[in-house]
Design a protein around this motif. Structure first.
Motif, PDB file in Angstrom:
ATOM      1  N   UNK A   1       8.404  34.278  52.036  1.00 10.64           N
ATOM      2  CA  UNK A   1       8.215  32.851  52.304  1.00 10.64           C
ATOM      3  C   UNK A   1       8.594  31.964  51.118  1.00 10.64           C
ATOM      4  N   UNK A   2       8.509  32.514  49.898  1.00  8.45           N
ATOM      5  CA  UNK A   2       8.822  31.693  48.721  1.00  8.45           C
ATOM      6  C   UNK A   2      10.236  31.914  48.201  1.00  8.45           C
ATOM      7  N   UNK A   3      10.961  32.884  48.765  1.00  9.66           N
ATOM      8  CA  UNK A   3      12.314  33.155  48.291  1.00  9.66           C
ATOM      9  C   UNK A   3      12.360  33.906  46.983  1.00  9.66           C
ATOM     10  N   UNK A   4      11.277  34.609  46.649  1.00 10.11           N
ATOM     11  CA  UNK A   4      11.250  35.402  45.417  1.00 10.11           C
ATOM     12  C   UNK A   4      12.232  36.567  45.531  1.00 10.11           C
ATOM     13  N   UNK A   5      12.663  37.105  44.394  1.00  7.83           N
ATOM     14  CA  UNK A   5      13.639  38.202  44.387  1.00  7.83           C
ATOM     15  C   UNK A   5      12.949  39.508  44.013  1.00  7.83           C
TER      16      UNK A   5
ATOM     17  N   UNK B   1      21.757  34.137  36.680  1.00 10.03           N
ATOM     18  CA  UNK B   1      20.829  35.209  36.300  1.00 10.03           C
ATOM     19  C   UNK B   1      19.443  34.700  35.927  1.00 10.03           C
ATOM     20  N   UNK B   2      19.374  33.528  35.289  1.00 12.09           N
ATOM     21  CA  UNK B   2      18.065  33.018  34.895  1.00 12.09           C
ATOM     22  C   UNK B   2      17.226  32.688  36.131  1.00 12.09           C
ATOM     23  N   UNK B   3      17.873  32.213  37.193  1.00  5.42           N
ATOM     24  CA  UNK B   3      17.151  31.940  38.428  1.00  5.42           C
ATOM     25  C   UNK B   3      16.635  33.241  39.031  1.00  5.42           C
ATOM     26  N   UNK B   4      17.500  34.270  39.053  1.00  9.19           N
ATOM     27  CA  UNK B   4      17.071  35.572  39.574  1.00  9.19           C
ATOM     28  C   UNK B   4      15.930  36.142  38.752  1.00  9.19           C
ATOM     29  N   UNK B   5      16.001  35.931  37.429  1.00  7.28           N
ATOM     30  CA  UNK B   5      14.951  36.451  36.553  1.00  7.28           C
ATOM     31  C   UNK B   5      13.611  35.779  36.847  1.00  7.28           C
ATOM     32  N   UNK B   6      13.619  34.478  36.969  1.00  4.61           N
ATOM     33  CA  UNK B   6      12.368  33.754  37.223  1.00  4.61           C
ATOM     34  C   UNK B   6      11.804  34.089  38.607  1.00  4.61           C
TER      35      UNK B   6
END
Length: 282
Positions: A71-75, A17-22
């Motif tokens: 391109x950056x893989x942002x969510x 979740x912390x990765x998804x949040x960032x």
């Protein structure tokens, strides 16, 4: 492409979740930057003989935001609605799906509000003798004039196109491929005035901040009357715009694109079959 979309959805819903949040923070910021580009392109557009051309230009430059996300893989919440495909296959639970949506949605909002603060403090809204801020105010006010059903439907149409753009980007093998796949569907939704929940998380709060804090010099320079923007309020934004648009985005992207293509390529057609003679034997 259907398999790639489902695998990406599974990875999002089962990741930390912390990765998804960032990554959600960055996505909210990138979409906000796309709207900064859009607003800049619309300053003085009302004076153009061909105003439709200005809207098309605005849509093309706004696509910068989603290009950066891809391109950056942002969510991004709107494209994360495609996690319904992984739920349909039984690879994730409803709890994992809704948990991911909640984390990404909140992070997108915070990322967008961060850009609101930066753009406001930078004084960008004073550009063009207040014309930049006027575009923000008028665009945001127009978004709050829709009824609930209309806002919901505009949200459906928007995310149908956003998720089509993301889906098409899975076919790309180069950076150029992905940019081209994303740009025109996004330009279409912006030019047509469809509603994107995360983009609105930037535009409307910025308009509210300008309305509530701008001095008399801004209103005079921009040629605007503060009283004309009385409908710009947080309750109107959250209840009459953000809520129905978010629901529409879920239906347009998650159901009309994600579930539709999952049904066609995973349920009806079934998993890809191995060519004859390639089966592995014990």
């Amino acid at each position: 492409m259907a398999k790639a979309a489902e695998d990406a959805a599974y990875a999002k819903a089962t990741g930390k979740p912390v990765k998804s949040f960032l990554l959600g923070l960055t996505a909210g910021g990138y979409i906000a930057l796309g709207f900064v580009f859009f607003v800049t392109s619309q300053v003085g557009a009302s004076s153009l003989a061909w105003s439709g051309g200005a809207r098309i230009l605005g849509g093309i430059v706004f696509a910068t935001g989603l290009v950066l996300v891809v391109l950056t893989g942002a969510e991004l919440f709107t494209s994360s609605t495609l996690t319904l495909t992984a739920r349909a296959s039984g690879r994730i639970t409803w709890g994992q799906l809704l948990g991911n949506w909640g984390v990404v949605y909140v992070a997108n909002f915070l990322g967008a509000l961060t850009m609101v603060a930066l753009v406001y403090l930078a004084g960008t809204w004073h550009n063009a003798h207040g014309g930049w801020g006027a575009v923000v105010l008028n665009t945001a006010l127009a978004k709050l004039q829709h009824g609930f059903l209309q806002a919901f439907t505009l949200g459906v149409l928007c995310n149908l196109l956003v998720c089509l753009a993301v889906w098409a980007a899975y076919s790309g093998r180069t950076t150029t491929d992905k940019i081209l796949a994303v740009t025109m569907p996004i330009a279409l939704f912006v030019a047509a005035g469809f509603e994107h929940s995360v983009a609105n998380m930037f535009m409307v709060p910025l308009a509210l901040l300008i309305k509530d804090t701008a001095g008399a010099d801004f209103w005079h320079e921009a040629g605007l009357n503060r009283a004309d923007y009385a409908d710009l309020s947080w309750p109107n934004f959250l209840l009459d715009n953000l809520a129905p648009v978010t629901l529409g985005n879920i239906v347009g992207g998650g159901v009309m694109i994600g579930i539709l293509y999952w049904t066609i390529f995973q349920y009806v057609e079934g998993p890809p079959k191995q060519p004859p003679g390639t089966e592995q034997h014990r």
